[in-house]
Design a protein around this motif. Structure first.
Motif, PDB file in Angstrom:
ATOM      1  N   VAL A  98      -2.239   8.891 -95.379  1.00  0.00           N
ATOM      2  CA  VAL A  98      -2.031   7.440 -95.232  1.00  0.00           C
ATOM      3  C   VAL A  98      -3.108   6.674 -96.000  1.00  0.00           C
ATOM      4  O   VAL A  98      -2.808   5.706 -96.707  1.00  0.00           O
ATOM      5  CB  VAL A  98      -1.996   7.027 -93.747  1.00  0.00           C
ATOM      6  CG1 VAL A  98      -2.072   5.522 -93.589  1.00  0.00           C
ATOM      7  CG2 VAL A  98      -0.745   7.578 -93.063  1.00  0.00           C
ATOM      8  N   VAL A  99      -4.353   7.105 -95.875  1.00  0.00           N
ATOM      9  CA  VAL A  99      -5.445   6.437 -96.594  1.00  0.00           C
ATOM     10  C   VAL A  99      -5.200   6.516 -98.101  1.00  0.00           C
ATOM     11  O   VAL A  99      -5.353   5.511 -98.814  1.00  0.00           O
ATOM     12  CB  VAL A  99      -6.810   7.057 -96.215  1.00  0.00           C
ATOM     13  CG1 VAL A  99      -7.919   6.592 -97.157  1.00  0.00           C
ATOM     14  CG2 VAL A  99      -7.165   6.725 -94.770  1.00  0.00           C
ATOM     15  N   ASP A 100      -4.799   7.679 -98.595  1.00  0.00           N
ATOM     16  CA  ASP A 100      -4.504   7.835-100.026  1.00  0.00           C
ATOM     17  C   ASP A 100      -3.350   6.933-100.464  1.00  0.00           C
ATOM     18  O   ASP A 100      -3.412   6.295-101.525  1.00  0.00           O
ATOM     19  CB  ASP A 100      -4.169   9.291-100.361  1.00  0.00           C
ATOM     20  CG  ASP A 100      -5.375  10.210-100.286  1.00  0.00           C
ATOM     21  OD1 ASP A 100      -6.525   9.710-100.263  1.00  0.00           O
ATOM     22  OD2 ASP A 100      -5.159  11.447-100.235  1.00  0.00           O
ATOM     23  N   PHE A 105      -1.234   2.158-103.186  1.00  0.00           N
ATOM     24  CA  PHE A 105      -0.478   0.920-103.081  1.00  0.00           C
ATOM     25  C   PHE A 105      -1.325  -0.266-103.540  1.00  0.00           C
ATOM     26  O   PHE A 105      -0.855  -1.124-104.285  1.00  0.00           O
ATOM     27  CB  PHE A 105      -0.005   0.711-101.637  1.00  0.00           C
ATOM     28  CG  PHE A 105       0.732  -0.568-101.435  1.00  0.00           C
ATOM     29  CD1 PHE A 105       2.057  -0.699-101.832  1.00  0.00           C
ATOM     30  CD2 PHE A 105       0.104  -1.670-100.853  1.00  0.00           C
ATOM     31  CE1 PHE A 105       2.740  -1.894-101.648  1.00  0.00           C
ATOM     32  CE2 PHE A 105       0.773  -2.858-100.668  1.00  0.00           C
ATOM     33  CZ  PHE A 105       2.097  -2.975-101.070  1.00  0.00           C
ATOM     34  N   LYS A 106      -2.572  -0.309-103.108  1.00  0.00           N
ATOM     35  CA  LYS A 106      -3.453  -1.419-103.498  1.00  0.00           C
ATOM     36  C   LYS A 106      -3.694  -1.434-104.995  1.00  0.00           C
ATOM     37  O   LYS A 106      -3.723  -2.498-105.615  1.00  0.00           O
ATOM     38  CB  LYS A 106      -4.791  -1.329-102.747  1.00  0.00           C
ATOM     39  CG  LYS A 106      -4.686  -1.728-101.298  1.00  0.00           C
ATOM     40  CD  LYS A 106      -6.045  -1.652-100.624  1.00  0.00           C
ATOM     41  CE  LYS A 106      -5.965  -2.109 -99.185  1.00  0.00           C
ATOM     42  NZ  LYS A 106      -7.280  -2.072 -98.535  1.00  0.00           N
ATOM     43  N   VAL A 107      -3.857  -0.248-105.564  1.00  0.00           N
ATOM     44  CA  VAL A 107      -4.085  -0.172-107.004  1.00  0.00           C
ATOM     45  C   VAL A 107      -2.837  -0.642-107.760  1.00  0.00           C
ATOM     46  O   VAL A 107      -2.934  -1.420-108.720  1.00  0.00           O
ATOM     47  CB  VAL A 107      -4.479   1.266-107.424  1.00  0.00           C
ATOM     48  CG1 VAL A 107      -4.417   1.431-108.935  1.00  0.00           C
ATOM     49  CG2 VAL A 107      -5.856   1.608-106.890  1.00  0.00           C
ATOM     50  N   ARG A 108      -1.684  -0.216-107.345  1.00  0.00           N
ATOM     51  CA  ARG A 108      -0.426  -0.581-108.014  1.00  0.00           C
ATOM     52  C   ARG A 108      -0.123  -2.073-107.903  1.00  0.00           C
ATOM     53  O   ARG A 108       0.403  -2.681-108.818  1.00  0.00           O
ATOM     54  CB  ARG A 108       0.739   0.190-107.428  1.00  0.00           C
ATOM     55  CG  ARG A 108       0.782   1.623-107.859  1.00  0.00           C
ATOM     56  CD  ARG A 108       2.040   2.292-107.349  1.00  0.00           C
ATOM     57  NE  ARG A 108       1.990   3.704-107.630  1.00  0.00           N
ATOM     58  CZ  ARG A 108       2.692   4.604-107.003  1.00  0.00           C
ATOM     59  NH1 ARG A 108       3.516   4.228-106.040  1.00  0.00           N
ATOM     60  NH2 ARG A 108       2.588   5.861-107.317  1.00  0.00           N
TER      61      ARG A 108
END
Length: 117
Positions: A98-100, A105-108
C-alpha cells in the motif's frame, strides 16, 4: 514387563484390558470418553468384581486422557502461533505494498508536490 494384557485378561476384562495395553486407541474421542468414564463414580458391584484392576485401569485411562489433552493443547498453541506469524507477515506485506502504491500514485499525479499557500 509388558503392558500387553494376557489372553486371560482380555477374556476376563474385554473392556478394561485395552486401557492398559499399548494398543489403546489414540483417537482424542477415545481419550475424552475414557476420561468421562473414569470420572464417573464406581459402584459397589464394580469394587467387588474388579477392585484393584478397575482402579489401575481408571488410573491408566486418566493418565492417557491427560496426555492427550496436553498434546491437544500443544498442537492448538502451535497452530495459533503459526497463524499469528502468517497474519503478521501478510499484514507487513500488504502495508508495504500500500505504501509503495501510494508513492507511485503521488508520483504519477504530482500530488506529492502541491504546496499550501
Amino acid at each position: 514387563m509388558s503392558n500387553e494384557p494376557t489372553p486371560r485378561e482380555r477374556e476376563q476384562r474385554p473392556m478394561a484390558a485395552p486401557a492398559t495395553a499399548s494398543q489403546t486407541p489414540s483417537h482424542p474421542a477415545f481419550a475424552v470418553g475414557a476420561a468421562i468414564g473414569a470420572a464417573l463414580p464406581h459402584t459397589e458391584t464394580e469394587d467387588e468384581l474388579l477392585g484393584e484392576t478397575s482402579d489401575s485401569a481408571k488410573e491408566a485411562v486418566t493418565v492417557q486422557a491427560s496426555e492427550a489433552l496436553a498434546e491437544g493443547k500443544a498442537i492448538a498453541s502451535d497452530a495459533y502461533d503459526k497463524a499469528v506469524a502468517v497474519a503478521s507477515d501478510m499484514h507487513d506485506a500488504v502495508k508495504d505494498r500500500v505504501v509503495d502504491e501510494v508513492k507511485t500514485f503521488k508520483v504519477r499525479t504530482g500530488s506529492g508536490e502541491h504546496q499550501q499557500p
